[in-house]
Design an enzyme around this catalytic site. Structure first.
Site, short mmCIF file in Angstrom:
data_model
loop_
_atom_site.label_atom_id
_atom_site.label_comp_id
_atom_site.label_asym_id
_atom_site.label_seq_id
_atom_site.Cartn_x
_atom_site.Cartn_y
_atom_site.Cartn_z
N LEU A 163 0.82 -1.21 0.00
CA LEU A 163 0.00 0.00 0.00
C LEU A 163 0.86 1.26 0.00
O LEU A 163 0.48 2.27 -0.59
CB LEU A 163 -0.93 -0.01 1.21
CG LEU A 163 -2.16 -0.92 1.08
CD1 LEU A 163 -3.03 -0.83 2.32
CD2 LEU A 163 -2.98 -0.58 -0.16
N CYS A 164 2.04 1.19 0.66
CA CYS A 164 2.86 2.41 0.71
C CYS A 164 3.38 2.77 -0.68
O CYS A 164 3.53 3.94 -1.01
CB CYS A 164 3.99 2.27 1.72
SG CYS A 164 5.11 0.93 1.36
N THR A 165 3.65 1.73 -1.51
CA THR A 165 4.05 2.02 -2.89
C THR A 165 2.93 2.74 -3.62
O THR A 165 3.16 3.74 -4.30
CB THR A 165 4.39 0.71 -3.63
OG1 THR A 165 5.50 0.10 -3.00
CG2 THR A 165 4.71 0.97 -5.09
N GLU A 170 2.58 6.31 -1.88
CA GLU A 170 3.70 7.25 -1.83
C GLU A 170 4.63 7.24 -3.03
O GLU A 170 5.05 8.29 -3.49
CB GLU A 170 4.51 7.01 -0.55
CG GLU A 170 3.78 7.47 0.70
CD GLU A 170 4.26 6.74 1.94
OE1 GLU A 170 5.41 6.26 1.94
OE2 GLU A 170 3.45 6.64 2.90
#
Lengths: 523, 449
Positions: free
Chosen positions: B211-213, B216
């Site tokens: 999810l961070c990829t 962000e």
């Protein structure tokens, strides 16, 4: 009519609009529309092939109802070609379907020019003599040809095309073109501007592995007299060097770099497969050369000059842990280099075209671009005339197959598939085609097979009794499941030939329906 | 021509050669003759699971391979994008249940064949439904569905006192799968050859982006699409769930993804790619489906008749670069939870059905919640539907020992939701229950024997 884009969505994702356009332009001729032929065409009609012509001279019998889905009770006594054609048309109204009620053998004998109108001929259930004649006709007319035959629990598929050049071979696994051990000046410069020792942990864990590897490789070369890791020890050490640069255990980019370090160790320059194509005599082009070989000639010049031993850069990079900015900029850097390489190749193509007296713009930019992008994956397939294979197969290969356990059943079927045609030429029936006289057929088939082997130069080789019995048991039956398999294989190959994407099979595919240990024989 | 059992004017002209004549390269049970042909027609019952790309081909192939009693189960309706390969469907069938149309089309063309369609989820059927087939053929595109059917078929398997599978309880499965120019066909004889679960590693889990990829550091078009699909949608449409079959929803995701891609300078977001990523579309073509289905149908015929050896046990086909076929003989995982003798659970005779169900939730190998429990052909407790739940609820307070007629040991089937986190899925497990005190005596005897 349905929106074709939606209808063909699942295949457009494989061969794209260009591949689809090629299919929609193609005209296919089918010889004999038993289940093997009908199923081949069915798979092509569903995918939107341009036009089909079904050639068969027989009428629908009861036996056909048991193995061919494209005929039904109401077809009994009617021309088989007509019934099959009508069913196929029902599957896709975008396809132009027609039939000719005529025995293929008659057409081959009396009207050879008939075949020159087609893109490709699918010849099913032909005996050897007709195959040889048709092959010669199609080769002379430059028409692609596929033979397919189902026989009991065996069968074969064989392509016959003089030359088939593939630009978009789309292999599943192919080393990506990153030039990690041979960076061009702009990539070198880009790498220099990145600080692997940055104190910002967020920045550090978002340096893409391309940059980590280019930098580490450069450092290694500096301290090893310009060499890169080559021994197992050195490779291990190289990975340790990368590992030592990590500042936290959760740095995926460094883990990826360690995993991808084999890309640094890969050899520079072009592969032996590509070299073979560059060295082919066809690469010495004249006015009769095909577009493909003109481009190969240009590629050869590029590699020897501007490329410095490398093919044009492919220009794409795989996904990898990175900040968005670095990734996007790297992507642009690779694309720019690929574009520059393409422009050089394009100029060389134009010059060559001019030199051989052709319109310099007769090959489009799009085609040259695709050629450059796929330059490392070019494939050329050539197929012997079937007569040549029949009369003088590659003897060492044949002998190897006959003694190799992995191949013994497949090569046995290969010999027997030929022997049954000799049998039928002698006795007007296939072995075991009718009940009664089975023992006699078995011994006759055995004699035929032995004499065939001896004609091929394999004196003393024999086949197992079990396999000869099995072949007689089949009695030339065309089983639906086997026909559907063989037809499926044939249609997959047709698609590859027509879209000019992916690599068609080489040699002769022998289906082994006993334990599925089918084989390709290169004879 | 001499007197002939094989009549050239018969519909089974070709098949008869294989079924009526003896051979040396055949299965151990092969007894050629007209009886065999008639038995296949009359007694063999084949279930085809899935009426899609493989299912359509399978029904045709089986109907033309001597079988007359076929059933097909599929929960889907026909879509336009099926028509490039699912040859039993026409444009005017779009929206109709696949199983029903497929069955009708094959029966129209092959006389004598009877095909019963089931337009429902595979989980909706009682276990008895599956137990009545001679062979189950799978034409599926999901790992979950394969797992479920595999567990059902393996659930019928019984072991004797030496932990050897009891032959009559082996329910053969034939499984096929394709992707583009590649495919596989396999034969599963539960207890004898590896089951789907023994070799589950052949199906690696689908790659999911962190999810961070997505939030962000997006880099690819797919990242932008998944951001719009998994994060942005929920932010904007509070409470309204995303429906991948709703074109307006898809269009919204596409436009959001395109916006995000532009913001970050990422190329490649198209509507087609958006659909592909969101729906995890697997490319599919008629020819590969034809090859794999034909291999599966042929194996089905061979298992049912013994007319040739059977595939042992996994065939792969790859037509991407040339043509490669390979047969691999995988080995059984002797500790497999699904096809092995079953998970052993020891209980006090006083344990009630309710307590037993609660135990399943904490059992480290099961982690199963909301379980329904069956013994033999009897439903002891059904978690759903409400009507059956009510009817079986009174059993919850009774000791399981009594519900199992005070038998010291027995096989119990439980269905429920199992697994951890977002990998939870409905599944069926076989348990071997032994009751203490009574059970101990049993074990002692086995040890002494």
């Amino acid at each position: 009519m349905a929106e074709p884009k939606t209808k063909y969505d699942r295949q457009l994702r494989i061969w794209g609009e260009q591949g689809q356009a090629a299919l929609e332009k193609a005209s296919i001729c089918l010889l004999n529309c038993g289940p093997t032929g009908s199923e081949t065409l069915k798979n092509l009609v569903l995918g939107g092939i341009g036009s089909i012509t079904v050639v068969d001279g027989s009428k629908v019998e009861h036996g056909d109802l048991g193995n061919n889905f494209m005929v039904s009770e109401s077809s009994l006594g009617q021309p088989k070609a007509k019934c099959v054609c009508a069913f196929l048309q029902e599957l896709n109204d975008a396809v132009k379907a027609k039939f000719i009620e005529e025995h293929p053998v008659t057409l081959i004998e009396t009207n050879p020019s008939f075949f020159s109108q087609f893109t490709l001929v699918v010849a099913t259930q032909l005996v050897e003599d007709s195959m040889v004649k048709l092959d010669r006709i199609c080769r002379d007319a430059n028409v692609m040809l596929i033979f397919a035959r189902s026989y009991g629990l065996t069968g074969f598929v064989r392509i016959s095309v003089k030359e088939h050049a593939v630009i978009e071979s789309k292999p599943d696994h192919f080393l990506d073109d990153l030039r990690l051990n041979n960076p061009w000046p702009e990539l070198k410069k880009f790498t220099e501007n990145v600080d692997l020792d940055t104190s910002d942990p967020v920045v550090h864990k978002h340096i893409p592995y391309i940059l980590i590897l280019v930098k580490t490789a450069e450092e290694w070369a500096k301290s090893h007299g310009g060499r890169l890791p080559s021994t197992r020890e050195e490779k291990k050490e190289f990975k340790e060097v990368i590992k030592a640069k990590m500042v936290a255990t959760d740095e995926d980019n460094f883990k990826e770099a360690i995993e991808a370090s084999f890309k640094v160790f890969a050899s520079q320059g072009i592969s032996s497969d590509l070299k073979r194509i560059l060295d082919d005599t066809c690469a010495e082009v004249d006015s009769g050369a095909s577009d493909f070989w003109v481009m190969v000639a240009a590629l050869k010049e590029f590699i020897a000059n501007e490329g410095g031993g490398e093919a044009p850069l492919e220009g794409s990079i795989p996904d990898m842990t990175s900040s968005t900015e670095l990734y996007v900029n790297l992507q642009k850097l690779y694309q720019a280099k690929a574009e520059a390489d393409f422009l050089v190749v394009e100029q060389r193509v134009r010059n060559i075209l001019k030199k051989i007296g052709r319109d310099p713009y007769s090959i489009s930019k799009t085609v040259i671009k695709s050629f450059c992008k796929n330059a490392r994956k070019l494939t050329v397939c050539r197929y012997k005339l079937i007569e040549e294979e029949f009369n003088s197969p590659v003897l060492p290969e044949l002998q190897k197959y006959l003694t190799d356990e992995e191949y013994s059943v497949a090569v046995g079927f290969y010999i027997l598939l030929r022997a049954v045609d000799r049998f039928s030429a002698n006795y007007n029936t296939f072995p075991g085609q009718f009940d009664g006289g089975m023992d006699e057929d078995i011994s006759r088939l055995k004699t035929t097979a032995v004499s065939l082997l001896s004609d091929l130069g394999c004196n003393g080789s024999t086949l197992t009794e079990d396999l000869i019995n099995e072949m007689c048991r089949y009695g030339a039956a065309e089983l639906h499941a086997v026909a559907a398999y063989i037809g499926g294989v044939a249609s997959q190959e047709v698609i590859k030939l027509i879209t000019r994407q992916f690599v068609p099979m080489s040699g002769t595919f022998i289906f082994n329906g006993i334990d599925h240990k089918s084989q390709l024989l290169s004879l | 021509m001499v007197e002939s059992r094989i009549s050239s004017s018969s519909r089974s002209r070709d098949l008869d050669k294989l079924l009526l004549r003896p051979g040396n390269l055949v299965g151990p049970t092969f007894e050629p003759g007209t009886q065999l042909r008639d038995d296949l027609q009359e007694y063999a019952r084949i279930l085809v699971v899935g009426a899609g790309g493989l299912g359509c081909e399978l029904l045709k192939d089986l109907a033309l391979s001597g079988f007359r009693n076929l059933e097909v189960i599929d929960m889907d309706r026909i879509e336009v994008s099926n028509l490039n390969r699912q040859f039993l469907f026409r444009l005017e069938d779009v929206g109709q249940p696949k199983a029903e149309v497929a069955a009708k089309r094959v029966m129209e063309r092959v006389s004598g064949v009877n095909i019963v369609p089931h337009f429902c989820r595979i989980e909706e059927k009682e276990l008895e439904f599956y137990s009545e087939f001679s062979i189950i053929v799978l034409g599926l595109d999901s790992v979950e569905a394969r797992s479920y059917i595999n567990a059902v078929a393996c659930g019928f398997l019984e072991y004797d006192s030496n932990d050897e599978p009891v032959e009559e309880t082996v329910k053969p499965m034939v499984d096929g799968g394709t992707e583009g120019f590649k495919g596989h066909a396999r034969v599963i004889l539960p207890g004898m050859t590896p089951c789907f679960e023994c070799t589950i590693w052949l199906f690696p889990p689908q790659v999911k982006f962190p999810l961070c990829t997505l939030a962000e550091t997006p880099r690819t078009a797919a990242h932008c699409i998944e951001y719009a699909h998994l994060i942005k949608w929920d932010e904007v449409h509070s409470g309204k769930s995303f429906d991948p079959d709703n074109p307006e929803h898809m269009q919204w995701v596409y436009l959001e993804a395109a916006k995000r891609a532009q913001l970050f300078g990422i190329p490649g977001v198209t509507y087609s790619l958006t659909q592909g990523v969101v729906k995890n579309i697997i490319p599919a073509i008629a020819s590969t489906n034809a090859i794999i289905s034909a291999a599966c149908a042929l194996e089905t015929l061979k298992i049912a008749s013994g007319c040739s050896k059977t595939l042992s046990n996994y065939l792969t086909y790859n037509g991407v670069e040339g043509l490669h076929t390979k047969v691999t003989e995988f080995v059984k995982d002797k500790d497999c939870l699904v096809c092995g003798p079953g998970i052993f659970i020891e209980l006090e005779t006083s344990v009630t059905l309710k307590m037993f169900i609660d135990q399943l939730e904490d059992h480290p190998k099961l982690l199963m919640s909301g379980a329904s429990v069956r013994v033999g052909g009897k439903n002891l407790y059904m978690a759903a539907p409400p009507l059956l739940e009510e009817m079986t609820r009174s059993n919850l307070g009774l000791p399981l020992f009594e519900l199992m007629d005070k038998s010291p040991t027995g096989v119990v089937h439980v269905t429920g939701t199992a697994g951890k986190g977002d990998k939870r899925q409905s599944c069926l497990r076989k348990l071997r229950v032994a009751f203490k005190a009574v059970g101990i005596a049993d074990t002692d005897m086995a040890g002494g024997a």
